[in-house]
Design an enzyme around this catalytic site. Structure first.
Site, short mmCIF file in Angstrom:
data_model
loop_
_atom_site.label_atom_id
_atom_site.label_comp_id
_atom_site.label_asym_id
_atom_site.label_seq_id
_atom_site.Cartn_x
_atom_site.Cartn_y
_atom_site.Cartn_z
N PHE A 1 1.08 -8.32 1.60
CA PHE A 1 1.52 -9.55 1.14
C PHE A 1 0.25 -10.45 1.48
O PHE A 1 -0.13 -10.47 2.76
CB PHE A 1 2.60 -10.10 1.53
N ASP A 2 -0.25 -11.20 0.48
CA ASP A 2 -0.70 -12.65 0.98
C ASP A 2 0.25 -13.43 1.58
O ASP A 2 1.39 -13.31 1.28
CB ASP A 2 -1.43 -13.20 -0.10
N PHE A 3 -0.12 -14.61 2.31
CA PHE A 3 0.89 -15.35 2.87
C PHE A 3 0.96 -16.69 2.07
O PHE A 3 2.10 -16.81 1.46
CB PHE A 3 0.50 -15.74 4.16
#
Length: 332
Positions: free
Chosen positions: A162-164
């Site tokens: 995941f990106d944040f």
């Protein structure tokens, strides 16, 4: 007893994400919906090729084999097809041995309004319109981008990245960065490092993945030889000092990642090529590349300021890829 659906981690998947529908899409484009329906009915027993999300979904469902008593995960098919034209999809699901028993067939309409009814923590589709419509009403969704398929049968792990900002967290900080630049972004994050972010579109999914981590922790305690299935990574362009707010946010949610990367703007493909996730979620298309010849399934989450700014720019500027060629209008 198996978990009730309210407690499961449920993923909704469109047939356009699970299978390669490029051939039937071409029939729809060239001959229209009536011939498309006739074609699909003639092809009922012709197994569809695996699509971009197939390796992820197959491994995700395998979690239930390790935790048969709880059966903590489920996949629901969400389709624009009618039940009749959807038979080919259901028979392909059976051919591959995928444990998918629940399905929604909408006969040409978008299925996303029914995501909450099935407690779906994620909706994967190759139909850009459906994904954007879901995001617009705060439902968790991602656009599966075209890519090559790699599905190693002997690889039992499920690796999710995941990106944040704009994916797990809201776009508050990204708004500051877009408006005021990197220096003000770092100042803002330092000032607010003790204040958790509000959840982003996939925060619920991330929290439920943490529930699976807890099941695996118990399995390890019961059997030291247990081989873990789920590995979770956060791969963000942030760097120090903005890293502290990420830690604060995850701690407030009671979750953590197995691997976390603060890249400071470095090309994410350098890490992705090593971690080799079976799916990677990011809100910015410029980050959704696995390098030359890459086979990492990429999912665009069209949420937040980055996507709104592109949309506001008007015609000729797109927030995402054009609807992929394997996405016939009735066959999501």
């Amino acid at each position: 007893m198996p978990f009730p659906i309210e407690e499961k981690l449920v993923i909704g998947v469109a047939s356009s994400a699970l299978f390669d529908l490029s051939e039937s899409h071409q029939v729809y484009l060239e001959h229209g919906p009536d011939e498309y329906r006739a074609y699909q009915e003639r092809q009922r027993d012709v197994v569809l090729a695996r699509g971009v999300a197939f390796p992820f979904i197959r491994r995700f469902l395998s979690i239930n084999k390790c935790f048969a008593q709880q059966a903590p995960v489920e996949v629901v098919l969400f389709s624009r097809n009618s039940p009749e034209t959807g038979l080919r999809v259901m028979r392909s699901i059976a051919h591959y041995g995928l444990d998918i028993s629940r399905a929604v067939f909408m006969t040409g309409k978008s299925p996303y309004p029914y995501l909450p009814a099935f407690n779906a923590a994620l909706f994967l589709s190759a139909n850009e319109e459906d994904v954007k419509s879901a995001i617009d009403v705060d439902y968790p969704a991602g656009l599966v981008l075209p890519s090559r398929i790699a599905d190693e049968e002997d690889d039992i792990e499920l690796r999710v990245a995941f990106d944040f900002d704009g994916v797990l967290a809201d776009d508050e900080s990204e708004t500051v960065f877009k408006r005021d630049g990197l220096g003000e972004f770092h100042a803002h994050e330092t000032l607010h490092m003790a204040r958790p972010h509000q959840p982003g579109p996939l925060a619920g999914m991330f929290r439920k993945l943490a529930m699976l981590q807890q099941l695996e922790n118990q399995a390890e305690r019961d059997d030291p030889g247990y081989r873990r299935i789920v590995r979770i990574a956060i791969i963000t362009a942030r760097s120090a000092p903005a890293h502290e707010r990420v830690v604060t946010t995850l701690g407030s949610w009671g979750v953590s990642a197995d691997e976390t990367f603060f890249l400071g703007g470095m090309d994410k493909s350098r890490v992705l090529s090593v971690f080799k996730p079976h799916i990677f979620f990011d809100d910015q298309l410029t980050h959704l590349t696995s390098g030359p010849g890459g086979t990492i399934p990429m999912v665009h989450v069209p949420f937040g300021v980055a996507n709104r700014r592109a949309a506001d720019a008007g015609p000729g500027v797109t927030t995402g890829a054009a609807t992929p060629s394997n996405d016939p209008a009735p066959a999501a």
